[in-house]
Design a protein around this motif. Structure first.
Motif, mmCIF file in Angstrom:
data_model
loop_
_atom_site.group_PDB
_atom_site.id
_atom_site.type_symbol
_atom_site.label_atom_id
_atom_site.label_comp_id
_atom_site.label_asym_id
_atom_site.label_seq_id
_atom_site.Cartn_x
_atom_site.Cartn_y
_atom_site.Cartn_z
ATOM 1 N N ASP A 42 0.812 -1.219 0.000
ATOM 2 C CA ASP A 42 0.000 0.000 0.000
ATOM 3 C C ASP A 42 0.845 1.268 0.000
ATOM 4 O OD1 ASP A 42 -2.169 -1.664 0.066
ATOM 5 O OD2 ASP A 42 -2.570 -1.393 2.200
ATOM 6 N N PHE A 43 1.785 1.360 0.925
ATOM 7 C CA PHE A 43 2.626 2.560 0.996
ATOM 8 C C PHE A 43 3.409 2.760 -0.304
ATOM 9 C CE2 PHE A 43 6.744 4.546 1.842
ATOM 10 C CZ PHE A 43 6.324 5.775 2.326
ATOM 11 N N TYR A 44 4.037 1.713 -0.763
ATOM 12 C CA TYR A 44 4.854 1.770 -1.988
ATOM 13 C C TYR A 44 4.023 2.263 -3.177
ATOM 14 C CZ TYR A 44 7.657 -0.076 -5.893
ATOM 15 O OH TYR A 44 8.373 -0.220 -7.054
ATOM 16 N N ARG A 45 2.805 1.728 -3.314
ATOM 17 C CA ARG A 45 1.956 2.113 -4.455
ATOM 18 C C ARG A 45 1.419 3.533 -4.336
ATOM 19 N NH1 ARG A 45 0.175 -3.174 -3.740
ATOM 20 N NH2 ARG A 45 -1.707 -2.464 -2.693
ATOM 21 N N THR A 46 1.153 4.010 -3.116
ATOM 22 C CA THR A 46 0.555 5.339 -2.967
ATOM 23 C C THR A 46 1.580 6.453 -2.779
ATOM 24 O OG1 THR A 46 0.211 4.987 -0.599
ATOM 25 C CG2 THR A 46 -1.629 4.454 -2.058
ATOM 26 N N ALA A 47 2.737 6.140 -2.216
ATOM 27 C CA ALA A 47 3.737 7.177 -1.929
ATOM 28 C C ALA A 47 4.589 7.540 -3.136
ATOM 29 C CB ALA A 47 4.648 6.730 -0.786
ATOM 30 N N PHE A 48 4.697 6.621 -4.091
ATOM 31 C CA PHE A 48 5.593 6.840 -5.223
ATOM 32 C C PHE A 48 4.827 6.749 -6.537
ATOM 33 C CE2 PHE A 48 8.074 4.748 -1.840
ATOM 34 C CZ PHE A 48 8.976 5.766 -1.573
ATOM 35 N N SER A 49 5.201 7.610 -7.464
ATOM 36 C CA SER A 49 4.598 7.560 -8.797
ATOM 37 C C SER A 49 5.117 6.330 -9.540
ATOM 38 C CB SER A 49 4.962 8.820 -9.586
ATOM 39 O OG SER A 49 6.348 8.804 -9.910
ATOM 40 N N GLU A 50 4.490 6.016 -10.648
ATOM 41 C CA GLU A 50 4.942 4.878 -11.454
ATOM 42 C C GLU A 50 6.392 5.071 -11.887
ATOM 43 O OE1 GLU A 50 3.670 2.650 -15.588
ATOM 44 O OE2 GLU A 50 2.147 3.745 -14.465
ATOM 45 N N LYS A 51 6.742 6.290 -12.254
ATOM 46 C CA LYS A 51 8.121 6.578 -12.665
ATOM 47 C C LYS A 51 9.090 6.383 -11.492
ATOM 48 C CE LYS A 51 10.920 10.159 -14.825
ATOM 49 N NZ LYS A 51 10.947 11.508 -15.379
ATOM 50 N N GLU A 52 8.709 6.868 -10.315
ATOM 51 C CA GLU A 52 9.566 6.694 -9.133
ATOM 52 C C GLU A 52 9.711 5.220 -8.772
ATOM 53 O OE1 GLU A 52 8.717 10.813 -6.652
ATOM 54 O OE2 GLU A 52 7.189 9.245 -6.658
ATOM 55 N N ARG A 53 8.602 4.468 -8.824
ATOM 56 C CA ARG A 53 8.657 3.033 -8.504
ATOM 57 C C ARG A 53 9.598 2.294 -9.445
ATOM 58 N NH1 ARG A 53 2.967 3.766 -7.856
ATOM 59 N NH2 ARG A 53 2.578 2.720 -9.849
ATOM 60 N N ALA A 54 9.652 2.721 -10.690
ATOM 61 C CA ALA A 54 10.532 2.060 -11.662
ATOM 62 C C ALA A 54 12.006 2.231 -11.296
ATOM 63 C CB ALA A 54 10.267 2.602 -13.060
ATOM 64 N N SER A 55 12.335 3.266 -10.526
ATOM 65 C CA SER A 55 13.738 3.513 -10.186
ATOM 66 C C SER A 55 14.128 2.994 -8.799
ATOM 67 C CB SER A 55 14.044 5.012 -10.285
ATOM 68 O OG SER A 55 13.327 5.726 -9.302
ATOM 69 N N ILE A 56 13.193 2.414 -8.079
ATOM 70 C CA ILE A 56 13.494 1.890 -6.738
ATOM 71 C C ILE A 56 13.919 0.432 -6.862
ATOM 72 C CG2 ILE A 56 12.578 1.374 -4.446
ATOM 73 C CD1 ILE A 56 10.639 3.733 -4.838
ATOM 74 N N ALA A 57 15.139 0.163 -6.455
ATOM 75 C CA ALA A 57 15.693 -1.190 -6.565
ATOM 76 C C ALA A 57 15.258 -2.059 -5.390
ATOM 77 C CB ALA A 57 17.220 -1.123 -6.611
ATOM 78 N N GLU A 58 15.086 -3.321 -5.666
ATOM 79 C CA GLU A 58 14.834 -4.286 -4.603
ATOM 80 C C GLU A 58 16.160 -4.535 -3.886
ATOM 81 O OE1 GLU A 58 12.014 -7.869 -4.843
ATOM 82 O OE2 GLU A 58 14.011 -8.662 -5.287
ATOM 83 N N THR A 59 16.111 -4.604 -2.564
ATOM 84 C CA THR A 59 17.312 -4.744 -1.748
ATOM 85 C C THR A 59 17.196 -5.976 -0.861
ATOM 86 O OG1 THR A 59 17.587 -2.347 -1.690
ATOM 87 C CG2 THR A 59 18.692 -3.594 0.038
#
Length: 107
Positions: A42-59
Motif C-alpha cells: 500500500d505505501f509503496y503504491r501510494t507514496a511513489f509515482s509509477e516513474k519513481e517506482r521504476a527507479s526503486i531497486a529491490e534490496t
C-alpha cells in the motif's frame, strides 16, 4: 454440496514465524512483518509515482538478531521499502536527547 476450502496463501520469507528466546518476540516478529508487507504494498503504491517506482531497486535486507534483547531478527527479505536496522539507527542517530535540536526536546 461440500464447500471447497479456501487455499492457504503462498508463504514467503516475510511470513514465516521464527522461534524466539524471549517472551513476546513472536508477536513482535508478526507485527514487524505486517509493517514490512504494508510498506512494500500500500505505501509503496501510494507514496511513489509509477516513474519513481521504476527507479526503486529491490534490496536484500539482512534481519539481524537484536543484540540488546536477544530476539531473533527472522528471515532475510527482499524489499523495496524498509526501515533502518538497529545498527544503522544507532550509527546515524544520536540516542542522547540532549543532542537533539531544541524543537524536538520541547515536544
Amino acid at each position: 454440496m461440500v464447500p471447497t476450502p479456501t487455499p492457504e496463501p503462498t508463504k514467503t520469507p516475510t511470513t514465516e514465524p521464527t522461534e524466539a528466546p524471549v517472551e513476546g518476540a513472536i508477536e513482535w516478529h508478526d507485527k514487524a512483518m505486517e509493517a514490512g508487507r504494508w510498506l512494500n504494498s500500500d505505501f509503496y503504491r501510494t507514496a511513489f509515482s509509477e516513474k519513481e517506482r521504476a527507479s526503486i531497486a529491490e534490496t536484500l535486507v539482512r534481519n539481524a538478531d537484536n543484540p540488546e534483547y536477544g530476539t531473533e531478527g527472522g528471515n532475510d527479505t527482499r524489499d523495496k521499502v524498509f526501515l533502518l536496522s538497529i545498527e544503522e539507527a544507532t550509527t546515524y542517530f544520536d540516542s542522547d536527547p540532549d543532542a537533539w535540536e531544541p524543537a524536538r526536546r520541547e515536544k
